[in-house]
Design an enzyme around this catalytic site. Structure first.
Site, PDB file in Angstrom:
ATOM      1  N   HIS A  79     -17.621   4.629-126.975  1.00  0.00           N
ATOM      2  CA  HIS A  79     -16.636   5.436-127.675  1.00  0.00           C
ATOM      3  C   HIS A  79     -16.593   5.142-129.177  1.00  0.00           C
ATOM      4  O   HIS A  79     -15.879   5.820-129.919  1.00  0.00           O
ATOM      5  CB  HIS A  79     -15.244   5.214-127.061  1.00  0.00           C
ATOM      6  N   ASP A  81     -17.915  10.803-129.006  1.00  0.00           N
ATOM      7  CA  ASP A  81     -16.578  11.297-128.682  1.00  0.00           C
ATOM      8  C   ASP A  81     -16.613  12.081-127.380  1.00  0.00           C
ATOM      9  O   ASP A  81     -17.684  12.438-126.868  1.00  0.00           O
ATOM     10  CB  ASP A  81     -16.035  12.170-129.817  1.00  0.00           C
TER      11      ASP A  81
END
Length: 523
Positions: free
Chosen positions: A493, A497
């Site tokens: 992350h 995204d």
């Protein structure tokens, strides 16, 4: 004046020459029985034995590997080796490798024993590259002949003392009907040592699980190699010998549980017992790798994929392969995994960020020292495999240049090597993204862990049959049979995204649900 100095020098040299001659004459006239030549005098007349002991350094056999475990030695001190002949087998980063000799000569020293950790770049064996037959001949020439039996000397009261000699122990076979029951077996037992046992890493892992010493097992494989069948047979024989026969009047025991999954000792009453178990090399590497991987912030994205069209396509292609026979690719049957791997590669062309790696601490191109995202051109897709040694992740290199048949051939080769414990470091290095097919064992959903130096991983669940409404025009109310499977994605992350992951996963899903699309993207 000049002639006077020259004459003085000539007289001095003449005196020195006479003095040197007198000394030599006294040495030659002196009896040899009263004077023993010094070691220096012998070294002046004998050629010096030339020996060059070369330490063999353990070379780097993988990316970032600093140590590896010595699995077994193929040589021992005093053995002659040739160039490129195998010295030992080591295991590092979940792969076993045979280390060969760089020199030809005599093995002088082994720096490690089997089971110890060897350091990369440090000596692990010493080889004398100039010893051998020449050294043996020189030693025999310098060794005086052994004296015979004692003889009477010509001088009264003098005898020659013989040098102590050693005789080889006489082999005496065990007498028939010996009182010792194991005498015959001990006499005929083969000599074992740390260099005598050959076995694959999978077999060695099995011996550790069963608590068996590998050197105690007689191998029935090639060159005495120990097989799994030999281990099971040895365990059965050991159990039958170690377990005494039950007496006729024994105390009745509690009936064992009816369930085949429960041990007969389940009903035993007693304190809790904890048995420490040393981690194998494979499990130790998994411990270190997953510890580093869990420092990456993960997020999970799951999707359901309709496999109905892929099931039909696979059945048609397998019928074609069955009629045509095995071709040069040595593929007789296709599984679903090559199609999925190809679909992931096609999605990477559209979303190359999933094929990248994060450079946090290394030198960066701009020299700023800030974290960077490094894109990679080739799609090297790792495939997680369950093997007797544990979890291994070999890599299919450059998937973008392979078709489905080529991917299946490479996948079959890696699976065979993994089952035999013969994967090389090259087979497991350079991965850019990973696919884990846990559904072949069981489980519908999973949360895979991103591998270090990668940013995404795909976990494939178990395929199952479900009822669904038909998507054909006019048949929306008709219930049909569908084959569905769950894809679980994990991503880093820090750089990926959720929207990017959802779009890339949708590309993979659309290709798997309509596998004929692969034909339009053949290269």
């Amino acid at each position: 004046m000049f002639w006077h100095q020259s004459a003085r020098a000539v007289r001095h040299q003449h005196q020195q020459w006479h003095l040197h001659g007198a000394v030599l004459a006294r040495r030659l006239v002196a009896p040899t029985t009263t004077r023993r030549p010094s070691p220096a005098a012998r070294a002046f007349h004998a050629a010096r034995i030339l020996m060059a002991v070369k330490p063999v350094l353990l070379a780097d056999i993988g990316e970032g590997i600093v140590e590896c475990e010595i699995i077994q030695w193929f040589v021992e001190p005093g053995a002659r080796v040739d160039e490129f002949s195998p010295l030992c087998e080591v295991q590092s980063d979940k792969a076993s490798v045979e280390i060969t000799s760089r020199f030809a000569g005599i093995v002088k020293k082994l720096h490690y024993d089997a089971g110890e950790m060897a350091k990369v770049g440090k000596p692990f064996v010493d080889i004398d590259i100039e010893g051998g037959d020449a050294e043996k001949d020189a030693l025999e020439a310098l060794t005086p002949p052994e004296p015979g039996p004692p003889t009477k000397s010509s001088s009264p009261g003098a005898t020659s003392v013989p040098a102590p000699t050693t005789s080889a122990p006489e082999f005496r076979p065990a007498a028939q009907g010996s009182a010792h029951p194991g005498g015959a077996s001990q006499a005929l037992a083969r000599q074992r040592g740390k260099h005598a046992t050959l076995a694959t890493p999978a077999v060695r892992h099995l011996t550790q699980e069963l608590g068996v010493e590998l050197a105690q097992i007689d191998g029935t494989g090639r060159d005495g190699r120990v097989l799994k069948e030999d281990i099971y047979k040895f365990v059965e024989q050991r159990g039958s010998v170690a377990t005494p026969a039950a007496p006729l009047e024994a105390t009745p025991r509690t009936a064992s549980p009816a369930s085949p999954f429960l041990s007969p000792d389940v009903s035993a009453v007693g304190p809790q017992k904890e048995t420490p178990l040393v981690m194998t090399r494979t499990r130790e590497m998994m411990f270190k790798t997953m510890t580093r991987s869990l420092s990456i912030p993960h997020f999970l994205y799951a999707d359901e994929v309709d496999f109905t069209s892929l099931v039909e396509l696979r059945q048609r292609l397998n019928r074609v392969l069955a009629k045509s026979g095995v071709d040069d690719s040595h593929v007789s049957k296709l599984s679903y995994l090559p199609f999925i791997v190809k679909a992931v590669s096609m999605a990477l062309y559209k979303y190359p960020i999933l094929n990248a790696r994060v450079d946090v601490d290394g030198p960066n191109a701009n020299g700023s020292g800030k974290p960077m995202l490094v894109l990679r051109s080739q799609h090297n897709i790792g495939v997680a495999m369950d093997t007797p040694s544990g979890l291994l992740v070999p890599v299919i290199k450059n998937v973008g240049s392979l078709n489905v048949l080529g991917i299946a051939a490479e996948l079959g080769r890696l699976q065979s090597l993994a089952a035999a414990g013969k994967l090389s470091p090259q087979d497991m290095a350079g991965g850019t993204i990973t696919v884990s097919n846990i559904g072949s064992i069981g489980g519908t959903y999973l949360s895979p862990v991103v591998v270090e130096r990668e940013v995404a991983i795909l976990g494939i669940g178990r395929m199952r049959t479900v009822p669904a409404f038909s998507s054909a025009l006019g048949d929306e109310d008709r219930v049909v049979r569908r084959q569905v499977c769950n894809f679980s994605w994990s991503a880093d992350h820090r750089v990926v995204d959720g929207a990017t992951m959802a779009r890339a996963a949708d590309v993979v899903r659309s290709i798997v649900e309509e596998p004929d699309v692969m034909v339009m993207h053949l290269r």
